[in-house]
Design a protein around this motif. Structure first.
Motif, short mmCIF file in Angstrom:
data_model
loop_
_atom_site.label_atom_id
_atom_site.label_comp_id
_atom_site.label_asym_id
_atom_site.label_seq_id
_atom_site.Cartn_x
_atom_site.Cartn_y
_atom_site.Cartn_z
N GLN A 150 0.84 -1.21 0.00
CA GLN A 150 0.00 0.00 0.00
C GLN A 150 0.86 1.25 0.00
O GLN A 150 0.58 2.22 -0.71
N ILE A 178 2.65 1.64 -3.61
CA ILE A 178 1.81 2.25 -4.64
C ILE A 178 1.41 3.67 -4.21
O ILE A 178 1.41 4.60 -5.01
N GLY A 179 1.08 3.82 -2.92
CA GLY A 179 0.66 5.13 -2.42
C GLY A 179 1.73 6.20 -2.58
O GLY A 179 1.45 7.29 -3.09
N THR A 180 2.98 5.88 -2.18
CA THR A 180 4.03 6.91 -2.29
C THR A 180 4.40 7.15 -3.76
O THR A 180 4.75 8.27 -4.13
N LEU A 240 2.22 7.07 -6.29
CA LEU A 240 1.19 7.97 -6.80
C LEU A 240 1.33 9.38 -6.21
O LEU A 240 1.12 10.38 -6.90
N TRP A 241 1.71 9.48 -4.91
CA TRP A 241 1.98 10.79 -4.31
C TRP A 241 3.10 11.50 -5.06
O TRP A 241 3.03 12.72 -5.28
N TYR A 269 1.78 12.75 -8.31
CA TYR A 269 0.94 13.92 -8.03
C TYR A 269 1.81 15.15 -7.72
O TYR A 269 1.50 16.26 -8.16
N HIS A 272 3.15 16.46 -10.90
CA HIS A 272 2.08 17.18 -11.58
C HIS A 272 1.90 18.59 -10.99
O HIS A 272 1.71 19.57 -11.72
N TRP A 303 -6.00 13.86 -12.37
CA TRP A 303 -4.91 14.06 -11.41
C TRP A 303 -5.42 14.07 -9.98
O TRP A 303 -4.77 13.55 -9.07
N GLN A 304 -6.60 14.66 -9.78
CA GLN A 304 -7.18 14.64 -8.43
C GLN A 304 -7.49 13.21 -8.00
O GLN A 304 -7.32 12.86 -6.83
N ILE A 352 -5.84 10.56 -8.92
CA ILE A 352 -4.54 9.97 -8.54
C ILE A 352 -4.16 10.42 -7.12
O ILE A 352 -3.74 9.61 -6.29
N GLY A 353 -4.34 11.70 -6.83
CA GLY A 353 -4.04 12.21 -5.48
C GLY A 353 -4.92 11.55 -4.42
O GLY A 353 -4.44 11.20 -3.34
N ALA A 413 -3.75 7.94 -3.90
CA ALA A 413 -2.51 8.00 -3.13
C ALA A 413 -2.82 8.25 -1.65
O ALA A 413 -2.30 7.55 -0.77
N ALA A 414 -3.69 9.23 -1.38
CA ALA A 414 -4.02 9.57 0.00
C ALA A 414 -4.70 8.41 0.71
O ALA A 414 -4.39 8.10 1.87
#
Lengths: 86, 86
Positions: A44, A47-49, A51-52, A55, A58, B6-7, B9-10, B13-14
């Motif tokens: 988790q 993948i989470g970091t 995607l962070w 972001y 971006h 993009w939101q 994706i954020g 991620a969160a």
């Protein structure tokens, strides 16, 4: 560069969570074992970091992407050790 | 409410990192054991997410403080289970 008290709190918070998996890496290396460590938690955060970081790129915000890329590297190491030692 | 790609994706991620310790809690409950889980990692996230939440209150940013308060609760549960089962 002078930081306000609140910025110092933010920086300490960021440092603690960014490097949060370092002690878990050290524990697995010391014990040469990874019993009861959850690989799903590690994936988790992998993948989470990731995607962070995307972001953050971006948003063009280096604080977001650098912090998350550092955590991502530590999580990759933790996952390698998990599958090596479990 | 419509989100941009993009939101989304954020948000993913969160969600992944906010709930990152849930699988670790489930693993400790299932195994009734917490061998090789690092308590220092848990305490780093305890203090880190607490300071992030404070910083979020200071910035008046509910995304920062709500996400970190949720993680804080899961980390408190993980720490209780660690000392119960280690």
């Amino acid at each position: 560069m002078i930081f306000s008290n609140w910025q110092v709190i933010g920086l300490i918070a960021a440092a603690l969570t960014t490097f949060g998996f370092i002690p878990q890496i050290i524990t697995m290396l010391k014990h040469k074992r990874a019993l009861d460590v959850s690989p799903i938690t590690l994936f988790q955060f992998l993948i989470g970091t990731f995607l962070w970081a995307l972001y953050g790129f971006h948003l063009n915000d280096p604080i977001i992407y650098i912090a998350n890329l550092i955590t991502l590297v530590t999580v990759v190491i933790a996952i390698i050790l998990y599958f090596r030692f479990r």
